[in-house]
Write a protein that holds these residues in place. Structure first.
Motif, PDB file in Angstrom:
ATOM      1  N   ASP A 103      53.042  89.608  39.628  1.00 45.54           N
ATOM      2  CA  ASP A 103      54.232  90.324  40.055  1.00 45.54           C
ATOM      3  C   ASP A 103      55.345  90.168  39.039  1.00 45.54           C
ATOM      4  O   ASP A 103      55.611  89.074  38.544  1.00 45.54           O
ATOM      5  CB  ASP A 103      54.722  89.800  41.411  1.00 45.54           C
ATOM      6  CG  ASP A 103      53.702  90.020  42.503  1.00 45.54           C
ATOM      7  OD1 ASP A 103      52.948  91.010  42.397  1.00 45.54           O
ATOM      8  OD2 ASP A 103      53.653  89.208  43.450  1.00 45.54           O
ATOM      9  N   SER A 212      63.072  90.666  48.794  1.00 44.48           N
ATOM     10  CA  SER A 212      62.169  91.792  49.071  1.00 44.48           C
ATOM     11  C   SER A 212      62.519  92.476  50.390  1.00 44.48           C
ATOM     12  O   SER A 212      62.537  93.706  50.476  1.00 44.48           O
ATOM     13  CB  SER A 212      60.712  91.305  49.099  1.00 44.48           C
ATOM     14  OG  SER A 212      60.321  90.843  47.831  1.00 44.48           O
ATOM     15  N   SER A 250      56.818 103.173  42.606  1.00 45.07           N
ATOM     16  CA  SER A 250      56.386 102.557  43.862  1.00 45.07           C
ATOM     17  C   SER A 250      57.545 101.787  44.483  1.00 45.07           C
ATOM     18  O   SER A 250      58.550 101.490  43.820  1.00 45.07           O
ATOM     19  CB  SER A 250      55.221 101.607  43.602  1.00 45.07           C
ATOM     20  OG  SER A 250      55.671 100.483  42.839  1.00 45.07           O
ATOM     21  N   ASP A 251      57.412 101.456  45.762  1.00 48.34           N
ATOM     22  CA  ASP A 251      58.444 100.653  46.415  1.00 48.34           C
ATOM     23  C   ASP A 251      58.633  99.330  45.679  1.00 48.34           C
ATOM     24  O   ASP A 251      59.764  98.862  45.502  1.00 48.34           O
ATOM     25  CB  ASP A 251      58.071 100.385  47.875  1.00 48.34           C
ATOM     26  CG  ASP A 251      58.259 101.607  48.762  1.00 48.34           C
ATOM     27  OD1 ASP A 251      58.825 102.609  48.276  1.00 48.34           O
ATOM     28  OD2 ASP A 251      57.845 101.561  49.938  1.00 48.34           O
ATOM     29  N   ALA A 252      57.530  98.716  45.258  1.00 47.14           N
ATOM     30  CA  ALA A 252      57.622  97.429  44.551  1.00 47.14           C
ATOM     31  C   ALA A 252      58.396  97.578  43.249  1.00 47.14           C
ATOM     32  O   ALA A 252      59.183  96.698  42.867  1.00 47.14           O
ATOM     33  CB  ALA A 252      56.223  96.875  44.288  1.00 47.14           C
ATOM     34  N   GLU A 253      58.187  98.684  42.538  1.00 50.06           N
ATOM     35  CA  GLU A 253      58.909  98.908  41.289  1.00 50.06           C
ATOM     36  C   GLU A 253      60.397  99.146  41.533  1.00 50.06           C
ATOM     37  O   GLU A 253      61.245  98.711  40.747  1.00 50.06           O
ATOM     38  CB  GLU A 253      58.287 100.089  40.539  1.00 50.06           C
ATOM     39  CG  GLU A 253      56.927  99.754  39.935  1.00 50.06           C
ATOM     40  CD  GLU A 253      56.192 100.976  39.430  1.00 50.06           C
ATOM     41  OE1 GLU A 253      55.391 100.832  38.478  1.00 50.06           O
ATOM     42  OE2 GLU A 253      56.402 102.081  39.979  1.00 50.06           O
ATOM     43  N   THR A 256      61.991  95.824  42.173  1.00 48.66           N
ATOM     44  CA  THR A 256      62.173  95.101  40.918  1.00 48.66           C
ATOM     45  C   THR A 256      63.378  95.625  40.146  1.00 48.66           C
ATOM     46  O   THR A 256      64.155  94.850  39.577  1.00 48.66           O
ATOM     47  CB  THR A 256      60.902  95.206  40.052  1.00 48.66           C
ATOM     48  OG1 THR A 256      59.797  94.679  40.801  1.00 48.66           O
ATOM     49  CG2 THR A 256      61.037  94.417  38.769  1.00 48.66           C
TER      50      THR A 256
END
Length: 426
Positions: A103, A212, A250-253, A256
């Motif tokens: 990650d 998060s 993406s949601d994760a990106e 970040t």
């Protein structure tokens, strides 16, 4: 007392920040830097080893390997620092990938091209100078600064590090992301905790979960109801990476990206604004010169970044054999690029240790250089220009408070800022 004062006291004390990180230095590093540069522009050894101060490194999880500590090198001159920043093929930003999992914690800071270029491009148009001077000021910066100035107007004295410098950047970037009020500081506290290990892995994991969770809450809101904010922009943005084609983030990106923007936007701008105000107020002639001719304000901002950059050192990981200034850098080594030293190189500037608002303009590297030049530099400059203009308009006779401890620049070798800035407003 405002409800968030205690959080500001906890999060925006430069010396306490350095103590918490474990990298406080009690000496002025510039004397050590100048002596080191005389021994050569590029030297074997990490920056702290070259300067002779206790060892600490922001990227310790990368430099300490099972086979021992990686070999380190330090760059101290402008020409060699410029060359190192531009050598993206052999000097990599993978040094920032501190998380032992796959990650990413800091997004584009951990990427090399072409991936870095594609992700940076997705957000870059939000931070170009016309938007920083237009949209960012009109939507966020002006209102935040005016509200702070009006509050200061009820007082005769103030401590500007906490009451102005800390508040303008964190409220600006938080409002731009969509966070409001104490949520912005709760997020920042969790974000800082998620980047450190001093309180143990459990505390770090809890902090990462908070970051998060709060980010995802904002993403879910913006997917349902887009607005004029960074998250809505990132949701609509596309990245075009070779061999992957165009796709949305993406949601994760997006999480970040938000993590990086809130860490940098709420931190570096705060420290640099304090350094700028200290430099202007420390010499009455400087303050009066800029107050009477506001065209000098933007050069003063740039001079503050040259004279005392708040992030004095960046590092790179050598992913191939290279050389800098005739010194061989083996693959696997770490290169510490000392911005503070490069920006005071006497081969480039006359009287480099002097803060001079009339200095002939030359590019500095206070915001970095090349592909990884600070994404938010134009916003940071706008924050400083608007804030100082407001102070000069509201408090033309403002001066350092003679009845309080004199301000000074402090912190680690790796991050610098003002101790406190007590002023008489009227």
């Amino acid at each position: 007392m405002k409800s968030d004062d205690a959080l500001y006291d906890e999060l925006y004390d430069v010396r306490s920040e350095a103590v918490e990180l474990g990298n406080l230095v009690e000496v002025d590093p510039f004397g050590l830097i100048e002596a080191a540069r005389e021994r050569g522009p590029v030297q074997e050894g990490y920056l702290r080893e070259v300067l002779g101060v206790p060892f600490w490194h922001r990227h310790r999880s990368v430099i300490e390997t099972e086979k021992g500590r990686r070999k380190g090198f330090t760059v101290l001159s402008f020409a060699e620092a410029e060359a190192a920043f531009r050598d993206n093929a052999r000097l990599s930003n993978r040094i920032y990938h501190m998380n032992p999992t796959d990650d990413r914690m800091l997004g584009i800071l951990e990427m090399d091209n072409p991936e870095h270029f594609a992700h940076r491009k997705a957000a870059q148009s939000l931070f170009i100078k016309p938007r920083a001077v237009g949209m960012w000021r009109d939507r966020w910066i002006n209102d935040i600064v005016n509200a702070i100035a009006e509050n200061l107007g009820t007082k005769s004295r103030a401590e500007l590090n906490m009451e102005l410098c800390a508040r303008v950047p964190v409220h600006t970037i938080s409002a731009a992301v969509g966070l409001r009020g104490d949520d912005a500081l709760i997020f920042r506290k969790a974000l800082i905790a998620s980047m450190g290990t001093r309180k143990g892995p459990q505390a770090q994991m809890e902090a990462m979960a908070t970051v998060s969770r709060m980010s995802m809450e904002q993403i879910e809101i913006r997917r349902k109801t887009p607005g004029d904010d960074i998250i809505s922009w990132l949701i609509a943005a596309e990245v075009d990476i070779p061999d992957e084609g165009k796709r949305q983030l993406s949601d994760a990106e997006i999480v970040t990206f938000c993590r990086l923007l809130l860490l940098a936007g709420g931190g570096t701008s705060w420290r640099q604004m304090g350094i700028l105000l200290f430099a202007l107020l420390d010499d009455r002639e400087r303050w009066e010169a800029v107050r009477s001719d506001r065209k000098l304000l933007e050069p003063a901002v740039q001079e503050s970044m040259r004279w005392n950059p708040n992030n004095p050192v960046f590092s790179r990981l050598a992913i191939a054999d290279t050389e800098i200034g005739g010194v061989a850098i083996p693959e696997g080594s770490v290169v510490d690029i000392c911005l503070a030293a490069a920006n005071r190189d006497p081969l480039r500037w006359d009287n480099p240790g002097e803060f001079d608002i009339h200095r002939p303009a030359k590019p500095h590297i206070g915001f970095g250089l090349g592909a990884h030049m600070c994404l938010g530099r134009n916003v940071a400059e706008s924050e400083m220009v608007v804030a100082v203009n407001a102070l000069m308009d509201h408090f033309p006779d403002m001066r350092i408070d003679p009845d309080m401890p004199a301000p000074f620049i402090t912190g680690g070798i790796e991050q610098r800022g003002i101790s406190a800035l007590h002023v008489v407003l009227k």
